[in-house]
Motif scaffolding. Structure first.
Motif, PDB file in Angstrom:
ATOM      1  N   ASN A 157      -8.125   2.947   0.702  1.00 58.56           N
ATOM      2  CA  ASN A 157      -7.077   2.734   1.838  1.00 58.56           C
ATOM      3  C   ASN A 157      -7.640   1.286   2.494  1.00 58.56           C
ATOM      4  O   ASN A 157      -8.604   0.661   1.800  1.00 58.56           O
ATOM      5  N   ASP A 158      -6.905   1.118   3.425  1.00 58.32           N
ATOM      6  CA  ASP A 158      -7.033  -0.004   4.339  1.00 58.32           C
ATOM      7  C   ASP A 158      -8.630  -0.011   4.877  1.00 58.32           C
ATOM      8  O   ASP A 158      -9.292  -1.180   5.420  1.00 58.32           O
ATOM      9  N   SER A 175      -4.559   1.570  -5.339  1.00 55.64           N
ATOM     10  CA  SER A 175      -4.398   2.430  -4.188  1.00 55.64           C
ATOM     11  C   SER A 175      -2.985   3.047  -4.077  1.00 55.64           C
ATOM     12  O   SER A 175      -1.752   2.322  -4.204  1.00 55.64           O
ATOM     13  N   TRP A 177      -2.376   4.923  -1.481  1.00 52.58           N
ATOM     14  CA  TRP A 177      -1.870   4.515  -0.092  1.00 52.58           C
ATOM     15  C   TRP A 177      -0.792   3.487   0.335  1.00 52.58           C
ATOM     16  O   TRP A 177      -0.027   3.807   1.335  1.00 52.58           O
ATOM     17  N   VAL A 178      -1.002   2.367  -0.291  1.00 58.27           N
ATOM     18  CA  VAL A 178       0.254   1.441  -0.208  1.00 58.27           C
ATOM     19  C   VAL A 178       1.739   2.032  -0.130  1.00 58.27           C
ATOM     20  O   VAL A 178       2.441   1.794   0.818  1.00 58.27           O
ATOM     21  N   GLU A 191       7.420   0.496   5.934  1.00 64.37           N
ATOM     22  CA  GLU A 191       6.097   0.789   6.001  1.00 64.37           C
ATOM     23  C   GLU A 191       5.229   0.454   4.716  1.00 64.37           C
ATOM     24  O   GLU A 191       4.013  -0.131   4.880  1.00 64.37           O
ATOM     25  N   ARG A 194       4.597  -3.174   4.881  1.00 62.11           N
ATOM     26  CA  ARG A 194       3.450  -3.501   5.818  1.00 62.11           C
ATOM     27  C   ARG A 194       2.145  -3.115   5.414  1.00 62.11           C
ATOM     28  O   ARG A 194       1.144  -3.975   5.429  1.00 62.11           O
ATOM     29  N   ARG A 195       2.052  -2.088   4.716  1.00 58.04           N
ATOM     30  CA  ARG A 195       0.809  -1.614   4.203  1.00 58.04           C
ATOM     31  C   ARG A 195       0.086  -2.440   2.973  1.00 58.04           C
ATOM     32  O   ARG A 195      -0.792  -2.770   2.825  1.00 58.04           O
ATOM     33  N   LEU A 198      -0.850  -5.870   4.342  1.00 59.66           N
ATOM     34  CA  LEU A 198      -2.266  -5.695   5.134  1.00 59.66           C
ATOM     35  C   LEU A 198      -3.555  -5.660   3.839  1.00 59.66           C
ATOM     36  O   LEU A 198      -4.423  -6.316   4.089  1.00 59.66           O
ATOM     37  N   LEU A 199      -3.221  -4.882   2.889  1.00 55.70           N
ATOM     38  CA  LEU A 199      -4.172  -4.888   1.791  1.00 55.70           C
ATOM     39  C   LEU A 199      -4.423  -6.319   1.203  1.00 55.70           C
ATOM     40  O   LEU A 199      -5.660  -6.729   1.136  1.00 55.70           O
TER      41      LEU A 199
END
Length: 202
Positions: A157-158, A175, A177-178, A191, A194-195, A198-199
């Motif tokens: 994850n991040d 991932s 998690w994304v 969301e 956003r994720r 971020l990565l």
């Protein structure tokens, strides 16, 4: 094999009707590389929809466990596939079908089997549960003279992605998690975007 960056969005799809909205979201965020798992009854429908869409993703198929799965991948012209483990019969079939197969490895024996079958792209899985970068370094020490490339997946994850990004032998990082199952099921595209961003910005 991967395009533009090291990040691979690992997707588990329970409703194939959501795949094009998800595709739009990921495309807007800059995600290009996908691993769509064959884990649900909707997986194949989702893969067919996104493959036949106007989106230009670099698609790989995950959780390929048997010849039927591999033939499905080949029929769509998808060029690479992942497995959670090392299965020599599947690797041999992938060579005949000209699909780049990336077997899952978790120990030195898996690496030896993969090398014997001609694979030099390997999936390190489940990365975090096995012990992260330190464990990967320990099981690859005996193969330092062999040109091996790894795609790390499992629990990334991040927060814990940094060591994987900086490892010289890791060419890709998968991932879930994304865009995890809950976010997809809830159509939480904001969301997910956003994720993803971020990565990509790390």
């Amino acid at each position: 094999m991967l395009i533009q960056n090291k990040i691979i969005a690992v997707l588990t799809i329970h409703d194939s009707n959501k795949i094009l909205d998800l595709a739009k979201c990921l495309n807007n965020s800059g995600i290009i590389n996908l691993d769509i798992r064959l884990r649900t009854k909707e997986s194949k429908n989702a893969i067919e929809k996104i493959t036949n869409s106007n989106y230009n993703f670099n698609i790989g198929v995950g959780t390929v466990l048997n010849s039927e799965d591999l033939n499905f991948v080949s029929s769509l012209g998808i060029k690479y596939a992942f497995s959670p483990h090392t299965d020599e019969s599947i690797i041999n079939l992938s060579n005949k079908l000209k699909v780049d197969f990336i077997p899952g490895i978790s120990n030195e024996d898996d690496i030896r089997k993969s090398i014997k079958c001609g694979c030099n792209y390997l999936k390190y899985f489940p990365a975090e549960k096995l012990g992260g970068i330190n464990y990967l370094n320990s099981i690859t020490k005996a193969f330092e003279k062999i040109s091996l490339n790894f795609i790390a997946m499992g629990g990334i994850n991040d927060i814990n992605i940094y060591p994987y990004l900086n490892h010289e032998k890791i060419i890709g990082i998968g991932s879930s998690w994304v865009a995890n199952e809950t976010l997809i099921n809830d159509s939480n595209w904001k969301e997910i975007e956003r994720r993803a961003k971020l990565l990509l910005e790390i």
